[in-house]
Scaffold this motif. Structure first.
Motif, PDB file in Angstrom:
ATOM      1  N   THR A  64      10.107 -10.622  13.500  1.00 22.21           N
ATOM      2  CA  THR A  64       9.104  -9.990  12.649  1.00 22.21           C
ATOM      3  C   THR A  64       7.761  -9.998  13.364  1.00 22.21           C
ATOM      4  OG1 THR A  64       8.699 -12.082  11.547  1.00 22.21           O
ATOM      5  CG2 THR A  64      10.235 -10.575  10.471  1.00 22.21           C
ATOM      6  N   GLY A  65       7.605  -9.166  14.358  1.00 23.63           N
ATOM      7  CA  GLY A  65       6.326  -9.054  15.052  1.00 23.63           C
ATOM      8  C   GLY A  65       5.948 -10.265  15.861  1.00 23.63           C
ATOM      9  N   SER A  66       5.199 -11.178  15.238  1.00 20.11           N
ATOM     10  CA  SER A  66       4.706 -12.342  15.971  1.00 20.11           C
ATOM     11  C   SER A  66       5.653 -13.535  15.877  1.00 20.11           C
ATOM     12  CB  SER A  66       3.330 -12.748  15.446  1.00 20.11           C
ATOM     13  OG  SER A  66       3.435 -13.152  14.099  1.00 20.11           O
ATOM     14  N   GLN A  67       6.842 -13.333  15.331  1.00 16.95           N
ATOM     15  CA  GLN A  67       7.771 -14.449  15.148  1.00 16.95           C
ATOM     16  C   GLN A  67       9.198 -14.018  15.468  1.00 16.95           C
ATOM     17  OE1 GLN A  67       7.456 -17.120  11.665  1.00 16.95           O
ATOM     18  NE2 GLN A  67       9.444 -16.310  11.102  1.00 16.95           N
ATOM     19  N   ALA A  68       9.969 -14.942  16.057  1.00 16.11           N
ATOM     20  CA  ALA A  68      11.399 -14.738  16.293  1.00 16.11           C
ATOM     21  C   ALA A  68      12.125 -15.985  15.812  1.00 16.11           C
ATOM     22  CB  ALA A  68      11.684 -14.500  17.767  1.00 16.11           C
ATOM     23  N   GLY A 100      -0.943 -12.728  23.597  1.00 18.18           N
ATOM     24  CA  GLY A 100      -0.682 -11.828  22.489  1.00 18.18           C
ATOM     25  C   GLY A 100       0.624 -11.112  22.748  1.00 18.18           C
ATOM     26  N   GLY A 101       0.949 -10.173  21.883  1.00 14.82           N
ATOM     27  CA  GLY A 101       2.184  -9.414  22.053  1.00 14.82           C
ATOM     28  C   GLY A 101       3.015  -9.493  20.799  1.00 14.82           C
ATOM     29  N   GLY A 102       4.325  -9.353  20.964  1.00 11.10           N
ATOM     30  CA  GLY A 102       5.197  -9.401  19.811  1.00 11.10           C
ATOM     31  C   GLY A 102       6.660  -9.457  20.189  1.00 11.10           C
ATOM     32  N   PHE A 103       7.472  -9.871  19.208  1.00  7.07           N
ATOM     33  CA  PHE A 103       8.917  -9.962  19.358  1.00  7.07           C
ATOM     34  C   PHE A 103       9.562  -8.756  18.696  1.00  7.07           C
ATOM     35  CE2 PHE A 103       7.523 -14.390  19.423  1.00  7.07           C
ATOM     36  CZ  PHE A 103       8.262 -14.919  20.469  1.00  7.07           C
ATOM     37  N   THR A 104      10.631  -8.266  19.289  1.00  8.38           N
ATOM     38  CA  THR A 104      11.477  -7.265  18.640  1.00  8.38           C
ATOM     39  C   THR A 104      12.929  -7.655  18.895  1.00  8.38           C
ATOM     40  OG1 THR A 104      11.390  -5.827  20.602  1.00  8.38           O
ATOM     41  CG2 THR A 104       9.850  -5.336  18.826  1.00  8.38           C
ATOM     42  N   CYS A 105      13.765  -7.405  17.903  1.00  5.29           N
ATOM     43  CA  CYS A 105      15.191  -7.715  18.012  1.00  5.29           C
ATOM     44  C   CYS A 105      15.988  -6.454  17.742  1.00  5.29           C
ATOM     45  CB  CYS A 105      15.602  -8.771  16.994  1.00  5.29           C
ATOM     46  SG  CYS A 105      14.815 -10.358  17.212  1.00  5.29           S
ATOM     47  N   ASP A 106      17.096  -6.330  18.442  1.00  4.40           N
ATOM     48  CA  ASP A 106      17.982  -5.193  18.254  1.00  4.40           C
ATOM     49  C   ASP A 106      19.407  -5.693  18.466  1.00  4.40           C
ATOM     50  OD1 ASP A 106      19.193  -2.735  18.073  1.00  4.40           O
ATOM     51  OD2 ASP A 106      18.590  -2.096  20.070  1.00  4.40           O
ATOM     52  N   GLY A 107      20.054  -6.084  17.399  1.00  8.32           N
ATOM     53  CA  GLY A 107      21.432  -6.568  17.516  1.00  8.32           C
ATOM     54  C   GLY A 107      21.525  -7.844  18.323  1.00  8.32           C
ATOM     55  N   LEU A 112      10.481  -9.869  24.129  1.00  3.60           N
ATOM     56  CA  LEU A 112       9.135 -10.403  23.925  1.00  3.60           C
ATOM     57  C   LEU A 112       8.209  -9.650  24.860  1.00  3.60           C
ATOM     58  CD1 LEU A 112       6.906 -12.309  22.972  1.00  3.60           C
ATOM     59  CD2 LEU A 112       7.758 -14.002  24.607  1.00  3.60           C
ATOM     60  N   SER A 113       7.337  -8.829  24.281  1.00  8.08           N
ATOM     61  CA  SER A 113       6.305  -8.142  25.059  1.00  8.08           C
ATOM     62  C   SER A 113       5.080  -9.038  25.034  1.00  8.08           C
ATOM     63  CB  SER A 113       5.978  -6.789  24.445  1.00  8.08           C
ATOM     64  OG  SER A 113       7.131  -5.979  24.441  1.00  8.08           O
ATOM     65  N   LEU A 114       4.673  -9.513  26.192  1.00  8.66           N
ATOM     66  CA  LEU A 114       3.628 -10.525  26.274  1.00  8.66           C
ATOM     67  C   LEU A 114       2.401  -9.990  26.995  1.00  8.66           C
ATOM     68  CD1 LEU A 114       3.496 -13.478  25.330  1.00  8.66           C
ATOM     69  CD2 LEU A 114       4.169 -14.155  27.614  1.00  8.66           C
ATOM     70  N   GLY A 118      -5.467  -9.417  26.909  1.00 16.09           N
ATOM     71  CA  GLY A 118      -5.418  -7.967  26.819  1.00 16.09           C
ATOM     72  C   GLY A 118      -4.678  -7.277  27.942  1.00 16.09           C
ATOM     73  N   ASN A 119      -4.236  -8.003  28.947  1.00 17.99           N
ATOM     74  CA  ASN A 119      -3.497  -7.406  30.069  1.00 17.99           C
ATOM     75  C   ASN A 119      -2.000  -7.610  29.876  1.00 17.99           C
ATOM     76  OD1 ASN A 119      -5.887  -6.728  31.575  1.00 17.99           O
ATOM     77  ND2 ASN A 119      -6.069  -8.894  32.053  1.00 17.99           N
ATOM     78  N   ASN A 120      -1.226  -6.543  30.057  1.00 15.64           N
ATOM     79  CA  ASN A 120       0.220  -6.652  29.935  1.00 15.64           C
ATOM     80  C   ASN A 120       0.760  -7.569  31.018  1.00 15.64           C
ATOM     81  OD1 ASN A 120       0.362  -4.887  27.766  1.00 15.64           O
ATOM     82  ND2 ASN A 120       0.593  -3.113  29.077  1.00 15.64           N
ATOM     83  N   LEU A 121       1.566  -8.542  30.601  1.00 13.66           N
ATOM     84  CA  LEU A 121       2.177  -9.462  31.561  1.00 13.66           C
ATOM     85  C   LEU A 121       3.597  -9.047  31.891  1.00 13.66           C
ATOM     86  CD1 LEU A 121       1.123 -13.026  30.375  1.00 13.66           C
ATOM     87  CD2 LEU A 121       0.312 -11.753  32.333  1.00 13.66           C
ATOM     88  N   ALA A 122       4.442  -9.093  30.873  1.00 15.05           N
ATOM     89  CA  ALA A 122       5.854  -8.836  31.107  1.00 15.05           C
ATOM     90  C   ALA A 122       6.530  -8.583  29.774  1.00 15.05           C
ATOM     91  CB  ALA A 122       6.497 -10.048  31.775  1.00 15.05           C
ATOM     92  N   THR A 123       7.684  -7.957  29.861  1.00 13.90           N
ATOM     93  CA  THR A 123       8.564  -7.877  28.714  1.00 13.90           C
ATOM     94  C   THR A 123       9.780  -8.711  29.064  1.00 13.90           C
ATOM     95  OG1 THR A 123       7.784  -5.688  28.076  1.00 13.90           O
ATOM     96  CG2 THR A 123       9.924  -6.368  27.230  1.00 13.90           C
ATOM     97  N   LEU A 124       9.957  -9.789  28.341  1.00 11.25           N
ATOM     98  CA  LEU A 124      11.083 -10.685  28.580  1.00 11.25           C
ATOM     99  C   LEU A 124      12.232 -10.231  27.688  1.00 11.25           C
ATOM    100  CD1 LEU A 124       9.148 -14.077  28.563  1.00 11.25           C
ATOM    101  CD2 LEU A 124       9.678 -12.615  30.508  1.00 11.25           C
TER     102      LEU A 124
END
Length: 135
Positions: A64-68, A100-107, A112-114, A118-124
């Motif tokens: 849910t956005g900021s939580q997994a 900052g960033g957020g969590f998304t789940c798909d199945g 985790l987009s981190l 304000g600078n994009n680091l990585a999407t784990l």
């Protein structure tokens, strides 16, 4: 030595001192920046290790956005982005703040987009193992 010569000498020393102080402050800022960048990399490594271990053993993900929330055999594990830090079950994983960033789940997949300051680091990206209950 005349008063004028003395004043010129003092002015020259003042300019030299100002230049040296600027040089040292730039060196200090560069060193601080390098330390922060190294800590960001260490934070990413620690976060990746913990999330990977939990994701591989989990049976379900709920994001849910900021939580997994990950259901593991050892119990529920909650990751949160709060107060500009990443926390696992309430304990800080990251040493620095500014995340900052957020969590998304798909199945079976958790992303985790981190960002940091304000600078994009990585999407784990992490996936549950196939064949576990709930997959």
């Amino acid at each position: 030595m005349t008063l004028v010569e003395m004043a010129v000498g003092i002015a020259f020393l003042g300019i030299l001192a100002l230049g040296l102080s600027l040089l040292f402050s730039q060196l200090a800022e560069g060193s601080l920046r390098a330390q922060e960048e190294a800590q960001v990399q260490a934070d990413l490594l620690a976060l990746r290790g913990k999330l990977e271990r939990d994701a591989l053993s989990s049976t379900t993900f709920l994001c849910t956005g900021s939580q997994a929330r990950l259901a593991t055999p050892a119990g529920l594990v909650v990751y949160r982005l709060e107060d500009e830090r990443v926390r696992r079950n309430g304990e800080d994983i990251t040493q620095l703040s500014g995340y900052g960033g957020g969590f998304t789940c798909d199945g079976r997949t958790l992303l985790l987009s981190l960002t940091w300051r304000g600078n994009n680091l990585a999407t784990l990206r992490f996936a549950r193992r196939v064949g576990l209950p709930g997959s």
